[in-house]
Design an enzyme around this catalytic site. Structure first.
Site, mmCIF file in Angstrom:
data_model
loop_
_atom_site.group_PDB
_atom_site.id
_atom_site.type_symbol
_atom_site.label_atom_id
_atom_site.label_comp_id
_atom_site.label_asym_id
_atom_site.label_seq_id
_atom_site.Cartn_x
_atom_site.Cartn_y
_atom_site.Cartn_z
ATOM 1 N N HIS A 41 1.863 4.301 -2.997
ATOM 2 C CA HIS A 41 1.889 5.756 -2.832
ATOM 3 C C HIS A 41 3.231 6.321 -3.279
ATOM 4 O O HIS A 41 3.300 7.292 -4.033
ATOM 5 C CB HIS A 41 1.682 6.122 -1.354
ATOM 6 C CG HIS A 41 0.269 6.030 -0.876
ATOM 7 N ND1 HIS A 41 -0.796 6.613 -1.538
ATOM 8 C CD2 HIS A 41 -0.263 5.455 0.239
ATOM 9 C CE1 HIS A 41 -1.913 6.393 -0.861
ATOM 10 N NE2 HIS A 41 -1.618 5.677 0.216
ATOM 11 N N HIS A 100 0.839 -1.202 0.000
ATOM 12 C CA HIS A 100 0.000 0.000 0.000
ATOM 13 C C HIS A 100 0.877 1.257 0.000
ATOM 14 O O HIS A 100 0.690 2.170 -0.825
ATOM 15 C CB HIS A 100 -0.903 -0.031 1.243
ATOM 16 C CG HIS A 100 -1.741 1.195 1.441
ATOM 17 N ND1 HIS A 100 -3.115 1.174 1.324
ATOM 18 C CD2 HIS A 100 -1.416 2.476 1.770
ATOM 19 C CE1 HIS A 100 -3.592 2.382 1.556
ATOM 20 N NE2 HIS A 100 -2.578 3.191 1.838
ATOM 21 N N GLU A 101 1.838 1.305 0.910
ATOM 22 C CA GLU A 101 2.698 2.477 1.010
ATOM 23 C C GLU A 101 3.666 2.565 -0.173
ATOM 24 O O GLU A 101 3.994 3.669 -0.626
ATOM 25 C CB GLU A 101 3.478 2.448 2.331
ATOM 26 C CG GLU A 101 2.617 2.393 3.581
ATOM 27 C CD GLU A 101 1.599 3.518 3.660
ATOM 28 O OE1 GLU A 101 1.805 4.558 2.993
ATOM 29 O OE2 GLU A 101 0.598 3.375 4.372
#
Length: 265
Positions: free
Chosen positions: A61, A57-58
């Site tokens: 980003h 997820h990170e």
């Protein structure tokens, strides 16, 4: 040619590789029923897979921000998938795991610091914010693939239930993250399209957005509506409440191994 330092910025961290290894071993243990306690194997699988999904997820980003113009991302270590490099390890790793253990909710966490002034264009800013929850959506689709592809024949019950509960966590994380609440990714998607005046008025509330969401989830009517929505999405993907319920029961191995009825019962 890129320098060794630059190439090293994208090298996968041994910490992340260790999480993947734990996930792989726990999958084998659950599938073969090797562990003395099936619940402990499910617990290791869920926690390790959840941490892997948080890292991805990170990473999403960070990678999107890098392509959007923030060239500082690499030197911060975000491209290595190392959760120890995150800005707020407590908020992004520890608290999400605690919430999974306590309530079975996929807690979104904000971790990577992005230098937004380096990114030009509202669409790029929106994509940076959307990349994380879209990763949870993709993870949920992968986890539920055996269900919606009707490929569950021969899959051990314990593994089936573990997948069901993991899917619930991913779907809940995606929904929570996409809420247009200050401090969450959903607000980050729409923020570039708001007027400067509105953004300045909303900015002070950003640190409390997540707390407000969980405060609302304590309201029984809101909680029921939230989980009814998750159940509806999971049903569309072939995952039943039976799967998620027994997956969570196995996950809580410290309560004792539940006497799970056969699917055919």
């Amino acid at each position: 040619m890129a320098s060794p330092a630059v190439r090293g910025e994208g090298r996968v961290s041994p910490v992340f590789l260790a999480l993947v290894a734990i996930m792989a071993v726990s999958i084998w243990a659950v599938w073969t029923d090797y562990a003395a306690s099936p619940g402990f194997g499910v617990f290791l699988f869920i926690v390790s897979a959840w941490l892997v999904s948080l890292c991805l997820h990170e990473y999403a980003h960070a990678r999107t921000a890098l392509h959007g113009g923030d060239i500082s991302i690499g030197e911060k270590g975000y491209l290595t998938l190392n959760p120890l490099k995150y800005t707020h390890a407590l908020l992004s790793i520890v608290l999400p795991v605690i919430f999974v253990i306590m309530g079975g909710i996929g807690l979104p966490g904000g971790a990577v610091f992005i230098e937004r002034h380096r990114i030009r264009g509202r669409w790029k800013h929106s994509l940076v914010s959307a990349a994380g929850p879209l990763t949870n959506v993709l993870f949920a689709l992968v986890v539920t693939a055996p269900f919606w592809l009707d490929a569950m024949d021969g899959v051990p019950d314990h593994f089936r239930y573990a997948l069901g509960f993991l899917a619930l966590l991913q779907v809940s994380a995606a929904i929570l993250n996409l809420l247009p609440v200050p401090g969450l990714d959903g607000y980050g998607v729409i923020e570039p399209w708001l007027s400067y005046k509105v953004r300045r008025q909303v900015e002070p509330f950003a640190p409390f957005g997540l707390l407000a969401v969980f405060g609302f989830l304590w309201i029984p009517e809101v909680n029921h509506a939230f989980f009814d929505m998750i159940d509806a999405i999971l049903r569309a993907l072939g995952v039943t409440p039976w799967d998620t319920y027994w997956g969570q029961e196995l996950f809580r191995f410290w309560q004792g191994t539940p006497d799970i009825p056969s699917l055919g019962a």
